[in-house]
Scaffold this active site. Structure first.
Site, short mmCIF file in Angstrom:
data_model
loop_
_atom_site.label_atom_id
_atom_site.label_comp_id
_atom_site.label_asym_id
_atom_site.label_seq_id
_atom_site.Cartn_x
_atom_site.Cartn_y
_atom_site.Cartn_z
N TYR A 265 -2.52 -1.16 10.23
CA TYR A 265 -2.46 -1.30 8.77
C TYR A 265 -1.07 -0.96 8.26
CZ TYR A 265 -4.18 -0.93 3.94
OH TYR A 265 -4.39 -1.10 2.59
N SER B 208 0.86 -1.18 0.00
CA SER B 208 0.00 0.00 0.00
C SER B 208 0.89 1.23 0.00
CB SER B 208 -0.88 0.00 1.26
OG SER B 208 -1.51 1.24 1.47
#
Length: 292
Positions: free
Chosen positions: A155, A142
């Site tokens: 995350y 990401s």
């Protein structure tokens, strides 16, 4: 059309979002597919949308966090197709919440899916991909695997870990199995349902998190993201950035180094990054400074 035609490709998280679009585009390019997702209905919808013939697809409602089941899925894929050429470790979940407000279980959930899911997929299919004359392992990190942000520590941790794991694996393949390309993908905000299915800390309003994500962050269409990823795999690029936001993040972290950790709080003073509301304790009577 030539690169993926006849190749056996595994896609995790194929029931929605980027995984679904990867599956549709791979099918259009002549690949045979092993599609994995805990959502059986989502998988069936993906197969229908892709128009894949029964002899060219295998679906499995396997949980990527289940190491033994992933090994069994890999063996079943080999048994059905005779070889495996690539895996896209795409399955992932999102979580929002500060370290202070997050439960251990929520942090573990993100790590189990977003990091261990990648490890389990890579390990289970690696021996078969090494045996391919043109193998690929594609791991989805990401933009938050390049840059940390307040409120996303779980995350960030998982996506940074995916990046480190993938970069190490790439070097191992360069040393011992140069026919295997290892690619790390860094999407920015993609228009998927990930925020709607995300967990959030009890101090946050889930609807506000969804509104913030879908209104301010999710800018890239998943079909466009999948197209960019497949082009990067075909060109065997070690790093693929998806979206203008990911490219900006990459530039910022390269030029500002750790200094970006001061920039973001300054830009979003009094809030989490990307407008997720924060309840901060009163600082009345305290001396405060802006620093790391």
């Amino acid at each position: 059309m030539g690169y993926f035609i006849g190749r056996v490709v595994v896609v995790t998280g194929a029931g929605a979002g980027i995984g679904r679009q990867l599956s549709i585009q791979l099918a259009a390019q002549g690949a045979k597919l092993a599609l994995i997702d805990v959502d059986q209905g989502g998988l069936e919808e993906t197969v229908e949308l892709a128009g894949i013939s029964a002899d060219s697809v295998m679906i499995s409602a396997t949980d990527v966090t289940d190491r033994e089941a992933m090994g069994e899925c890999a063996a079943a894929t080999l048994a059905q197709f005779g070889h495996v050429d690539a895996i896209f470790n795409n399955a992932g979940v999102l979580y929002s919440g500060t370290v202070e407000d997050s439960d251990y279980a929520d942090i573990e959930h993100v790590m189990n899916v977003d990091f261990w899911g990648v490890v389990n997929g890579s390990k289970a299919f690696l021996p078969y991909i090494i045996a391919s004359d043109r193998g690929s392992i594609v791991n989805i990190s990401s933009a938050f695997g390049l840059m940390a942000a307040p409120g996303y520590s779980a995350y960030n941790s998982a996506k940074f870990a995916v990046r480190g794991f993938t970069e190490s694996l790439r070097q191992e393949m360069l040393l011992h199995h140069r026919q295997v390309a290892v690619i790390c993908v860094f999407p920015g905000g993609i228009k998927t349902s990930i925020a709607r299915t995300a967990r959030v800390a009890t101090t946050l309003d889930h609807s506000e998190v969804v509104e913030s994500f879908e209104g301010s962050i999710a800018r890239t269409d998943p079909a466009a993201a999948a197209k960019t990823i497949l082009r990067g795999v075909e060109r065997r690029r070690p790093r693929v950035l998806i979206g203008k936001d990911a490219r900006i993040v990459d530039l910022l972290t390269r030029t500002a180094s750790s200094g970006y950790q001061r920039i973001i709080p300054a830009l979003k003073s009094g809030e989490y990054f990307w407008r997720i509301p924060r309840s901060a304790p009163s600082t009345e009577g305290l001396n405060t400074c802006n620093g790391q």
